[in-house]
Write a protein that holds these residues in place. Structure first.
Motif: not given
Length: 576
Positions: A67-70, A443-449, A462-472
């Motif tokens: 997956v791209f985002n966990a 954010a809706r999830d206060p623990n999310g980035f 470079d951002a790393g797998r823990k960050l959720w990257v939104i692809d426009i």
């Protein structure tokens, strides 16, 4: 005594050739592989999109799956086999080498292997013929600068060429053999069946190869062959439908690969053909194939040749029909390679007998000389079209030049880049970032980035797998992938939805008319079911439900404007 000496001389002439002589005769067939090794290494680079695969590999090794985002099952990789190669590469070499170098070298080795296997197939094609085998088509392909570019790039092009070369070897082997049985037969069939796992669009080519296979192979074992051909692609397709809830990769949806954009495609073709004068290359390839077919008159070889040529032409027409790509030349390289594979001739040795043949030696020598001269001209003088010096990129660009021909392209973004986002996450920053934001919104999830990016290659990696990257652009985002293309957009970047959808999915405090409409639409009709299919925990029940609904989720169209989507999916109760 004179008679005895003459007989002795004749006997000497028919002695087996020395190893050095055999190597000398074989060497020209592998010259294109050497050319690719040199040109590919000199033009080595990593494309921005290659880092999408590297992020997915990171997620796999973290235990999150392909997956791209966990936590969200979107198929952002185009080539399943290439992703597997990268996973194996990291498992074997990752302890002492960077993924950038592993990926670059894997792509280069695949490209070199492709031309080497093609050279072996060329020798098999001319088995029994005297003289030097000249792979005219492969030499001409290996002389084109953009081919050197995509011999690395970190993308799957070398693997595509390798599959085509292996398929050509299979077809020639079947055409030359009387019967094929056992493991060899099964292995050959498996190779042909890998097409959609190497790239889904190669399934078009596979159709022609399978037809040729069943015409040529002996004895006939239809059920056995179909199982060997289709077992792997069928198994992966079932996995795709159950895991990702779609019948094609998200990249195919995001790039609108099923629609017609012929005008853009023709521009793409001329952008590829023009700088290298490939019309003359095509003439030389046609002359070579035509002359060999006319002189050999072998029906079985003719069938194999026709299958490869038809596959290349149809694939090229498909790429033109869907509008091509934004990277100069890239998506036409498979067809270019395929059409060149059958173009080879055997140059007879210069003896009294060959001189006596006259006409044939002249034609073969002439074609070889023309190909050599044109290859040299291509190597020395022809390069990709220059990149326009404007703020915005051209719809079709030489991306090796655009990215600076670097192993690690620049990490750039409108807001935080990948390294800045990773540093902010490490400091404990959390929240939702719009595409140009330097500071987070709640954010809706206060623990999310959650960070929105226009480029999801290097910055997302470079951002790393823990960050959720939104692809426009929708390559890795399920809503944008299913909207209609934006009129006038360049190939490869045709889709984008209103940012209000992301405000509604990830933001906590933003409230405009569009944001409210998006929040409402996310609760109506098929949209919540789609998101549940890719976001909910994957249970056996969810897997089989996704298989059942994968066709409807693939066909789903979501309006880019959330107000329109609300009207479409959330009609007032009284209007139902």
């Amino acid at each position: 005594m004179t008679t005895l000496l003459a007989a002795t001389d004749d006997a000497a002439e028919v002695h087996p050739q020395s190893r050095l002589a055999r190597l000398g005769l074989a060497a020209p067939a592998y010259l294109p592989a050497v050319m690719i090794a040199i040109g590919g290494w000199q033009h080595r680079w990593m494309d921005e999109d290659a880092f999408i695969n590297l992020r997915i590999v990171d997620q796999i090794f973290a235990g999150h799956g392909p997956v791209f985002n966990a936590g969200e099952r979107v198929e952002a990789a185009t080539s399943t086999v290439w992703l597997a190669v990268l996973v194996v590469g990291r498992a074997v070499f990752g302890s002492f080498a960077s993924m950038e170098w592993i990926t670059l070298l894997a792509s280069l080795f695949a490209a070199i292997a492709a031309f080497a296997v093609a050279g072996k197939a060329t020798r098999l094609l001319h088995r029994g013929e005297n003289g030097v085998v000249v792979p005219v088509g492969l030499i001409l392909v290996a002389s084109v600068a953009v081919v050197w570019d995509f011999a690395t790039s970190g993308l799957e092009m070398g693997l595509v060429w390798l599959w085509l070369a292996a398929s050509w070897y299979v077809l020639v082997s079947v055409a030359r053999a009387g019967e094929i049985n056992g493991r060899k037969r099964a292995g050959y069939a498996v190779v042909l069946g890998l097409a959609p796992l190497v790239r889904p669009d190669l399934g078009l080519m596979m159709v022609f190869f399978v037809i040729a296979w069943f015409v040529l192979v002996r004895p006939r074992r239809i059920v056995f062959d179909l199982v060997a051909l289709l077992a792997l692609p069928f198994a992966y397709q079932v996995f795709r439908m159950g895991y990702y809830a779609t019948i094609v990769p998200s990249t195919a949806l995001a790039k609108d690969a099923g629609a017609l954009h012929v005008g853009q495609g023709w521009t793409y073709a001329t952008n590829f053909i023009g700088p290298y004068r490939l019309w003359l290359t095509a003439i030389l390839i046609a002359l070579t194939v035509g002359y060999r077919s006319w002189t050999e008159r072998n029906r079985r070889i003719a069938i194999a040749t026709a299958a490869m040529l038809a596959a290349g032409l149809v694939h090229a027409l498909y790429i033109i029909a869907i509008g091509g790509d934004y990277m100069h030349g890239r998506l036409l390289l498979p067809a270019f390679f395929a059409i060149a594979l059958p173009a080879s001739i055997a140059l007879p040795p210069i003896t009294a007998a060959s001189v006596a043949l006259g006409k044939r030696a002249f034609v073969v020598g002439g074609i070889s000389a023309l190909a050599a001269v044109w290859a040299l001209v291509s190597v020395v003088f022809f390069r990709p079209p220059p990149v326009p010096r404007t703020i915005l990129l051209s719809p079709i660009s030489d991306w090796r030049t655009v990215s600076g021909a670097r192993l690690e392209p620049i990490d750039s973004a409108f807001g935080l880049n990948g390294n800045e986002a990773a540093a902010a996450y490490a400091r404990g920053v959390r929240g939702y970032f719009k595409i140009a934001d330097k500071e987070p919104l709640p954010a809706r999830d206060p623990n999310g980035f959650y960070i929105t990016m226009g480029s999801i290659g290097v910055p997302a990696y470079d951002a790393g797998r823990k960050l959720w990257v939104i692809d426009i652009g929708g390559l890795a985002e399920p809503l944008a992938a299913r909207t209609d293309p934006v009129p006038g957009r360049a190939a490869g970047h045709r889709k984008q939805i209103d940012e209000a959808w992301y405000d509604a999915r990830f933001g906590a405090t933003i409230s405009t008319r569009k944001d409210d409409a998006a929040r409402h639409a996310l609760t109506c009709g098929p949209i919540p079911r789609l998101l549940q299919a890719v976001d909910a925990k994957l249970t056996p029940g969810r897997f089989f439900s996704n298989i059942f609904h994968s066709f409807s989720y693939t066909r789903l169209k979501i309006p880019a404007d959330p107000v329109v989507a609300e009207q479409k999916f959330c009609p007032p109760a009284g209007s139902r």
